[in-house]
Design a protein around this motif. Structure first.
Motif: not given
Length: 474
Positions: A245, A270-272, A274, A288-289, A292-293, A295
């Motif tokens: 991620k 990962s497009s997160t 953090i 930590n994330v 979270e997007q 896809w």
């Protein structure tokens, strides 16, 4: 000791982030590096008038070509900034520092003699940098509190991955390496001296990313790690594996408050988002994330799912809002980070991208909850928007967000051929700083497709007096 109200101002910049936020002037000029897509002529720095009272408002009023080909101008910084504010002997903010991603050269652009017509002030040549340090593929530039200019590197002259940091003197003569230790990959960094820490990220191997993006090379040639450094000792003390991620961590941003242990990094693939922090003094840093997007499920693309692809993040000077650009999906997202461990969606605006009504891809699912259907991307002053949102810059008071759309010319050519053919543009987004929310100004555009020598690719945005991503407070 410097006070928060700026009454003891001595060096460059502002006494504190809130001093800049509350008392800083409105931006009147923007400096934007412009890359020639086919490298047939030198890249240049465009000076743009953004003073609404000026007769040349919204125009490129000057172009400073570099003396060499194949530089690939990219990010920029300053020779001196707010980290030197408390030092009465600190050098003034006079040189815009331009590390070159392609050539490994570093330019220092004199913006003081005539801010509306900058001129070349100094150059560090790649052969000298490589002879002294072995470094190339230079990226982020920050001024350091001791008067040094610090630049991250991503590799050596052969394109092998090497994360390290170059130090230059004020005249751009080479000082050496910041640390004797390397990391497997390099990219961005941010330091927080009150906490004796610096955090850096790692994109990938230049020999891989300079040819475009191949998903099959992610495990072998790209990073997913944050590196935590002892700022005073200049030593690596912790590696944080971000896992699947955290693929391709790029821009690193601590909160501007110099005592804050909170920061963020955007993982491009990962497009997160953090969040990283140190729970208590003496504890190891943790990550930590927190965003979270999804896809987007599509037809007509190289893969069955399209990552949003976070390529830039930015924090307002009051540390209230985090801005995120999704280069492939096409949206800019605003999060309220009053609670850094739990960002709250505050606004979204669509300004291009591959996910759009009538666009090249068939969208099957995976859009954000607040955008159930492919968005209709507006034209701006009659111009159809090309590419996707990339580099962000925010006014000191947080009310105007500027955005360009070029990532890196090999990737531009791969993902957005029309951007290369038609050129970049610079947009302005108006921000509601009280309640959150954003609105695209559909009458405001600088179209780099209409440049005298032909279309160019525009990248990072700087103000003469410093901004939200150039200045660090200590």
């Amino acid at each position: 000791m410097v006070t928060a109200n700026g009454c003891c101002a001595k060096g460059p910049g502002y006494a504190s982030p809130l001093d800049a936020y509350r008392n800083g002037p409105r931006e009147k000029l923007l400096y934007v590096p412009c890359v020639i897509p086919d490298h047939s002529r030198p890249d240049y720095v465009a000076t743009i008038d953004v003073d609404p009272e000026s007769a040349t408002y919204l125009q490129v009023i000057h172009r400073l070509p570099m003396p060499n080909l194949d530089d690939e101008l990219h990010h920029s910084g300053w020779n001196s900034c707010s980290s030197c504010f408390a030092d009465p002997a600190a050098p003034s903010r006079r040189l815009l520092i331009l590390p070159c991603l392609g050539s490994g050269r570093v330019y220092g652009i004199d913006t003081v003699t005539d801010p509306r017509a900058p001129r070349l002030g100094a150059v560090a040549e790649p052969q000298d940098i490589q002879a002294a340090t072995g470094l190339s593929y230079l990226h982020t530039s920050h001024c350091a509190p001791d008067g040094s200019i610090m630049i991250s590197a991503m590799g050596d002259a052969e394109g092998s991955a090497r994360g390290s940091f170059l130090l230059l003197n004020q005249d751009l003569s080479i000082k050496g390496l910041w640390s004797k230790e390397d990391t497997p990959y390099g990219y961005d960094f941010w330091y927080q001296p009150r906490l004796n820490v610096m955090v850096s990220s790692g994109w990938g191997a230049p020999k891989a990313f300079s040819k475009g993006f191949n998903p099959g090379e992610v495990s072998e040639h790209y990073g997913n790690t944050l590196f935590v450094w002892d700022w005073k000792a200049r030593s690596l003390k912790q590696k944080i594996d971000l896992g699947p991620k955290g693929l391709l961590p790029l821009e690193v941003r601590f909160l501007h408050e110099p005592s804050s242990p909170h920061g963020f990094v955007g993982a491009a693939l990962s497009s997160t988002i953090i969040h990283f922090t140190r729970p208590a003094e003496g504890d190891p840093w943790v990550a930590n994330v927190v965003v979270e997007q999804p896809w987007t499920k599509v037809e007509g693309w190289v893969l069955p799912e399209l990552p949003p692809c976070i390529t830039d993040i930015l924090i307002s000077l009051d540390d209230r809002f985090l801005y995120v650009s999704n280069w492939l999906r096409g949206d800019i997202v605003q999060y309220d980070i009053s609670d850094p461990v739990a960002p709250r969606l505050a606004g979204r605006v669509w300004v291009g991208g591959l996910v759009r009504k009538g666009g090249p891809l068939k969208v099957l699912g995976g859009l954000p909850e607040d955008t159930p259907e492919p968005p209709e991307v507006p034209t701006v002053a009659g111009v159809e928007l090309r590419g996707g949102p990339q580099m962000l810059q925010l006014s000191l008071d947080g009310k105007r967000l500027y955005v360009t759309n070029s990532l890196y010319s090999p990737w531009d050519k791969q993902f957005y051929p029309s951007l290369v053919e038609g050129g970049s543009h610079l947009l302005k987004i108006d921000v509601d700083t009280e309640n959150g929310g954003m609105k695209l100004d559909t009458d405001w555009i600088v179209d780099f497709g209409k440049e005298p020598g032909g279309p160019v690719l525009a990248h990072e945005i700087r103000y003469p007096g410093g901004d939200c991503s150039s200045d660090i407070w200590i």
